[in-house]
Design an enzyme around this catalytic site. Structure first.
Site, PDB file in Angstrom:
ATOM      1  N   HIS A   1       6.077   7.212 -15.334  1.00 31.49           N
ATOM      2  CA  HIS A   1       5.285   6.209 -14.663  1.00 31.49           C
ATOM      3  C   HIS A   1       5.190   5.076 -15.724  1.00 31.49           C
ATOM      4  CE1 HIS A   1       4.149   9.140 -12.060  1.00 31.49           C
ATOM      5  NE2 HIS A   1       3.126   9.872 -12.676  1.00 31.49           N
TER       6      HIS A   1
ATOM      7  N   SER B   1      -2.261   7.105  -4.107  1.00 28.37           N
ATOM      8  CA  SER B   1      -2.686   7.355  -2.747  1.00 28.37           C
ATOM      9  C   SER B   1      -3.888   8.337  -2.610  1.00 28.37           C
ATOM     10  CB  SER B   1      -1.672   7.885  -2.020  1.00 28.37           C
ATOM     11  OG  SER B   1      -1.461   9.384  -2.239  1.00 28.37           O
TER      12      SER B   1
ATOM     13  N   ASN C   1      -3.115  11.456  -4.128  1.00 28.88           N
ATOM     14  CA  ASN C   1      -2.648  11.801  -5.213  1.00 28.88           C
ATOM     15  C   ASN C   1      -3.641  12.410  -6.084  1.00 28.88           C
ATOM     16  OD1 ASN C   1      -0.534   8.880  -5.642  1.00 28.88           O
ATOM     17  ND2 ASN C   1       0.025  10.846  -5.016  1.00 28.88           N
TER      18      ASN C   1
ATOM     19  N   ASN D   1       9.350   8.269 -10.047  1.00 31.35           N
ATOM     20  CA  ASN D   1       9.012   8.335 -11.711  1.00 31.35           C
ATOM     21  C   ASN D   1       9.092   9.596 -12.251  1.00 31.35           C
ATOM     22  OD1 ASN D   1       8.545   5.695 -11.220  1.00 31.35           O
ATOM     23  ND2 ASN D   1       6.288   5.848 -11.344  1.00 31.35           N
TER      24      ASN D   1
ATOM     25  N   ASP E   1       8.686   5.407  -5.839  1.00 23.67           N
ATOM     26  CA  ASP E   1       8.605   6.999  -5.845  1.00 23.67           C
ATOM     27  C   ASP E   1       9.867   7.492  -6.780  1.00 23.67           C
ATOM     28  OD1 ASP E   1       7.919   9.468  -5.480  1.00 23.67           O
ATOM     29  OD2 ASP E   1       8.760   9.431  -3.258  1.00 23.67           O
TER      30      ASP E   1
ATOM     31  N   SER F   1       4.365   8.341   4.029  1.00 22.39           N
ATOM     32  CA  SER F   1       3.150   8.780   3.044  1.00 22.39           C
ATOM     33  C   SER F   1       1.815   7.841   3.165  1.00 22.39           C
ATOM     34  CB  SER F   1       3.687   8.892   1.594  1.00 22.39           C
ATOM     35  OG  SER F   1       4.639   9.580   1.675  1.00 22.39           O
TER      36      SER F   1
HETATM   37  C1  FPP Z   1       5.326   8.026  -7.855  1.00 20.82           C
HETATM   38  O1  FPP Z   1       6.338   8.679  -8.370  1.00 20.82           O
HETATM   39  C2  FPP Z   1       4.761   6.852  -8.557  1.00 20.82           C
HETATM   40  C3  FPP Z   1       3.294   6.967  -8.832  1.00 20.82           C
HETATM   41  C4  FPP Z   1       2.469   7.797  -8.216  1.00 20.82           C
HETATM   42  C5  FPP Z   1       2.510   6.183  -9.482  1.00 20.82           C
HETATM   43  C6  FPP Z   1       2.904   4.778  -9.659  1.00 20.82           C
HETATM   44  C7  FPP Z   1       2.351   3.776 -10.520  1.00 20.82           C
HETATM   45  C8  FPP Z   1       3.016   2.811 -11.517  1.00 20.82           C
HETATM   46  C9  FPP Z   1       4.231   2.427 -11.519  1.00 20.82           C
HETATM   47  C10 FPP Z   1       1.877   1.926 -11.901  1.00 20.82           C
HETATM   48  C11 FPP Z   1       1.631   0.693 -11.417  1.00 20.82           C
HETATM   49  C12 FPP Z   1       0.246   0.045 -11.863  1.00 20.82           C
HETATM   50  C13 FPP Z   1      -0.455  -1.033 -11.668  1.00 20.82           C
HETATM   51  C14 FPP Z   1      -1.805  -1.018 -12.017  1.00 20.82           C
HETATM   52  C15 FPP Z   1       0.081  -2.375 -10.945  1.00 20.82           C
HETATM   53  P1  FPP Z   1       6.301  10.146  -8.566  1.00 20.82           P
HETATM   54  O2  FPP Z   1       5.335  10.730  -9.559  1.00 20.82           O
HETATM   55  O3  FPP Z   1       5.814  10.734  -7.354  1.00 20.82           O
HETATM   56  O4  FPP Z   1       7.776  10.724  -8.954  1.00 20.82           O
HETATM   57  P2  FPP Z   1       8.525  12.034  -8.237  1.00 20.82           P
HETATM   58  O5  FPP Z   1       8.445  12.131  -6.627  1.00 20.82           O
HETATM   59  O6  FPP Z   1       9.637  11.932  -8.707  1.00 20.82           O
HETATM   60  O7  FPP Z   1       7.638  13.117  -8.814  1.00 20.82           O
END
Ligand code: FPP
Length: 247
Positions: free
Chosen positions: A44, A72, A75, A29, A27, A203
């Site tokens: 991401h 999820s 999402n 990104n 979490d 979550s």
């Molecule tokens: C949550 O951060 C992150 C995600 C929903 C996506 C994570 C996916 C990857 C890192 C790619 C992995 C892929 C593979 C195929 C191995 P957020 O967007 O919820 O961050 P925030 O809470 O700061 O908004």
């Protein structure tokens, strides 16, 4: 300590007491990108690098399984362009990293409702699972379009259907049979779950499987979660007394 020095297991960690299976809720990104004035998708992309290094680190340090929550069932409610970006990103990563995963002995599997994903992503998923099925260095599970409640309902329906058809008796439905019908059948439950970015919730992730998992929350945003952070998390894990409900 630099990342280079952490290529082998840090001496203050006890090899014999490492978790066998680590799970991560990646979490932060979006917030990482926002802090730097970038669009969320850059976060991401950076998150993928952090995940790659964690996978390599687990392998280097002798941890046998890593499970990551990539997308999820909830999402889908994100802005369409972010969802589209993530689907294309997943597909690209799988295509780009397959050779390296094979070279490094990574067995990749996916958990979640995969049938609702774009067909080209489904094809890449099937291809990467088949190509890495015999690898043994580390088991890497990616949860995509995953929701624990959905998974549990799916198992209930399967078992209820089997009882209804007379294939099994009601008395045969127990924890062991239930477990065999989960997406994660065949893999041990996570010993250690890490969630980054300071959010302290689960979550809808692996709710059945984490009944006795040790949980670690860190304020670090996912793209900044590096080997040093993982080292700190494991030191915390090794201080814990896992009693599994016993005295
Ligand atoms: C949550 O951060 C992150 C995600 C929903 C996506 C994570 C996916 C990857 C890192 C790619 C992995 C892929 C593979 C195929 C191995 P957020 O967007 O919820 O961050 P925030 O809470 O700061 O908004």
């Amino acid at each position: 300590m630099t990342a280079k020095l952490l290529q082998t297991l840090p001496p203050d960690l006890d090899q014999a007491r490492l978790p066998h299976h680590v799970a991560v809720i990646m979490d932060g990104n979006g917030r990482w990108a926002k802090q730097k004035g970038f669009p969320r998708i850059i976060g991401h992309r950076q998150g993928v690098d952090a995940l790659k290094d964690l996978l390599r680190c687990c392998k280097d340090w002798g941890i046998g399984a890593l499970t990551a929550y990539a997308f999820s069932t909830e999402n889908w409610g994100r802005p369409l362009e972010e969802v589209d970006f993530l689907m294309v990103l997943f597909e690209r990563i799988l295509r780009r990293e397959l050779t390296e995963m094979c070279d490094e002995g990574v067995k990749i599997t996916f958990v979640g409702d995969l049938e609702s994903l774009p067909l080209s992503l489904q094809a890449e998923i099937q291809h990467s699972m088949a190509a890495t099925a015999k690898n043994q260095a580390i088991h890497f599970t990616v949860a995509i379009n995953y929701g624990s409640r959905h998974e549990i309902i799916k198992v209930c329906r399967q078992l209820a259907g089997a009882v209804q058809k007379g294939e099994i008796k009601l008395e045969q439905v127990d924890e062991s049979l239930f477990q065999q019908h989960l997406y994660t059948a065949g893999e041990s439950d996570p010993d250690f779950l890490i969630r980054t970015s300071g959010e302290m919730r689960l979550s809808n992730f692996l709710l059945w499987q984490i009944a006795y998992t040790e949980i670690y929350f860190t304020p670090t945003l996912w793209p900044n979660f590096d080997r040093q952070e993982f080292h700190q998390a494991l030191l915390d894990y090794q201080k814990r007394d896992r009693r599994f409900g016993k005295a």
